[in-house]
Structure formats: C-alpha cells, structure tokens
Design a protein around this motif. Sequence first.
Motif: not given
Length: 57
Positions: A36-48
């Motif tokens: 596992s690894s942390p992600v900086d900022g905001t993650v945007v994930i498309p619903r599909h």
Amino acid sequence: MNLVDGRTTITGERRLSWPWQVRLTGAELHRGPTDSSPVDGTVVIPRHRIDFMQVVG
C-alpha cells in the motif's frame, strides 16, 4: 472501493461526488494484501471504473 481491474483498492475520505465520478482525500492505494502507498492530493475516480464501493459513516 475496489476498481474493475480486480487488483486495486483505494481507501480514503469521500469528498464531492457526482453521478459520473467520486473524489477522495487522504487516500491510500492498495495493490495486494501487503502493498500500500499514500496518495497526495485529491483522487478522482470515474464511476465506470468502480466495481464495489462501501461507505462507512
């Protein structure tokens, strides 16, 4: 949430969400039981791309 590739899980705090996407902050990317690894900022994930999503309040 689990993505449709079957190998990737992302955890974090849900922020603004629209019918076509989910935004997470404080996210962590998991690609296996011990990787596992942390992600900086905001993650945007498309619903599909989302296979399963669990919201805990």
